[in-house]
Scaffold this motif. Structure first.
Motif, mmCIF file in Angstrom:
data_model
loop_
_atom_site.group_PDB
_atom_site.id
_atom_site.type_symbol
_atom_site.label_atom_id
_atom_site.label_comp_id
_atom_site.label_asym_id
_atom_site.label_seq_id
_atom_site.Cartn_x
_atom_site.Cartn_y
_atom_site.Cartn_z
ATOM 1 N N ILE A 154 75.840 33.566 42.116
ATOM 2 C CA ILE A 154 75.472 34.386 41.167
ATOM 3 C C ILE A 154 76.249 35.656 41.707
ATOM 4 C CG2 ILE A 154 73.964 35.720 39.640
ATOM 5 C CD1 ILE A 154 72.113 33.208 40.142
ATOM 6 N N ILE B 216 73.361 34.632 46.008
ATOM 7 C CA ILE B 216 73.554 35.812 45.101
ATOM 8 C C ILE B 216 74.427 36.732 45.844
ATOM 9 C CG2 ILE B 216 71.234 36.727 45.434
ATOM 10 C CD1 ILE B 216 71.189 37.420 42.127
ATOM 11 N N SER C 264 80.620 34.748 38.145
ATOM 12 C CA SER C 264 79.797 33.911 38.850
ATOM 13 C C SER C 264 80.502 32.323 39.099
ATOM 14 C CB SER C 264 78.328 33.677 38.195
ATOM 15 O OG SER C 264 77.620 34.932 38.312
#
Length: 285
Positions: free
Chosen positions: A143, A128, A138
């Motif tokens: 992400i 992330i 994403s």
């Protein structure tokens, strides 16, 4: 299966001290193998990295490979190679100096090897990262979130809230696996790394070296697995693009390397790469 320190953690860094500190602290805090060997390679650093590493070597039980005599630039790939030469454990865990790892990220990757004991593997954590480049979506295995959620810089990153969220994420996504190598963090057997020959130094300092490595792995029948059971925070573009030093745009060194290394790729392979549905290289045209 429980192992006894089978992994060596490896980071190569260049003038990235504020993020390197966070990475090292997180590895020692959140790894399952908290006392595993930990190699840090520092290349031509002038921002206080060398001094900090020597001052904190015993605190974090680090093995230091410091090159500070204006050597020929190795870059990320070359630094990985240097670290790997000093690994004595069965496995190598590569990570970047702009990562923050979460609880049990390492054992989660190692467990994948237990499921596929006869395969040559490159196993990656889910990522992330803050949206540093704007208008970025994403992608499978990564992400992208707004910079305001948990911060985007070393001095405003909310590690506590991120760790709480990531623990739930890894529980809920423990069975998530896709056939992709997301660069690092990457876990590989030392013998397999040695067989494949590591990163090709022609791609120093950065760009295209990971695709070249992965293509050679594909040709040597490696299996790639990215798992949701392991999560890392990637500050994004701090180790190579150097956004904070260049008013939010990629460094001249990075942009030049991307262009030059594309030409080197074409000279080596003769054509452009192809990609699977997850954005992972799967061959050449």
């Amino acid at each position: 299966m429980i192992h006894s320190n089978p992994i060596t953690f490896c980071i190569s860094t260049w003038n990235n001290l504020p993020y390197l500190k966070l990475a090292i602290v997180s590895v020692r805090k959140n790894s399952y193998f908290k006392d595993a060997p930990f190699i840090v390679h520092a290349e031509n650093c002038t921002d206080g990295t060398n001094e900090w590493l020597f001052e904190n070597r015993d605190t974090y039980n680090l093995t230091l490979l410091v090159e500070s005599e204006n050597i020929k630039v190795r870059g990320i790939g070359g630094g990985m190679n240097i670290c790997a030469e000093h690994v004595e454990t069965e496995y190598i865990m590569f990570l970047h100096s702009d990562f923050y790892v979460t609880k049990n990220w390492d054992i989660a990757l190692l467990n994948i090897f237990d499921k596929h004991p006869t395969k040559k593997l490159w196993v990656s954590s889910h990522r992330i990262e803050p949206n540093m480049f704007g208008n970025t979506d994403s992608r499978p295995g990564t992400i992208i979130i707004d910079k305001e959620i948990w911060g985007a810089y070393h001095d405003n990153f909310n590690s506590k809230e991120f760790e709480t969220w990531s623990e739930q994420f890894t529980i809920q996504n423990s069975e998530y696996e896709i056939p992709k190598g997301e660069g690092v963090s990457g876990l590989i057997r030392k013998c397999d790394w040695d067989t494949i020959g590591g990163n090709d130094p022609i791609f120093a300092p950065a760009s295209w070296e990971d695709m070249d490595l992965f293509l050679r792995m594909i040709k040597n029948e490696f299996t790639f697995i990215l798992t949701g059971a392991s999560m890392v925070w990637h500050f994004g573009a701090r180790g190579s693009h150097r956004l904070e030093e260049n008013n939010g745009v990629s460094s001249t060194r990075q942009k030049d390397a991307e262009q030059q290394n594309m030409k080197k790729w074409l000279a080596k392979w003769g054509t452009y790469p192809t990609f699977n549905e997850y954005g992972m290289i799967n061959g050449i045209q």
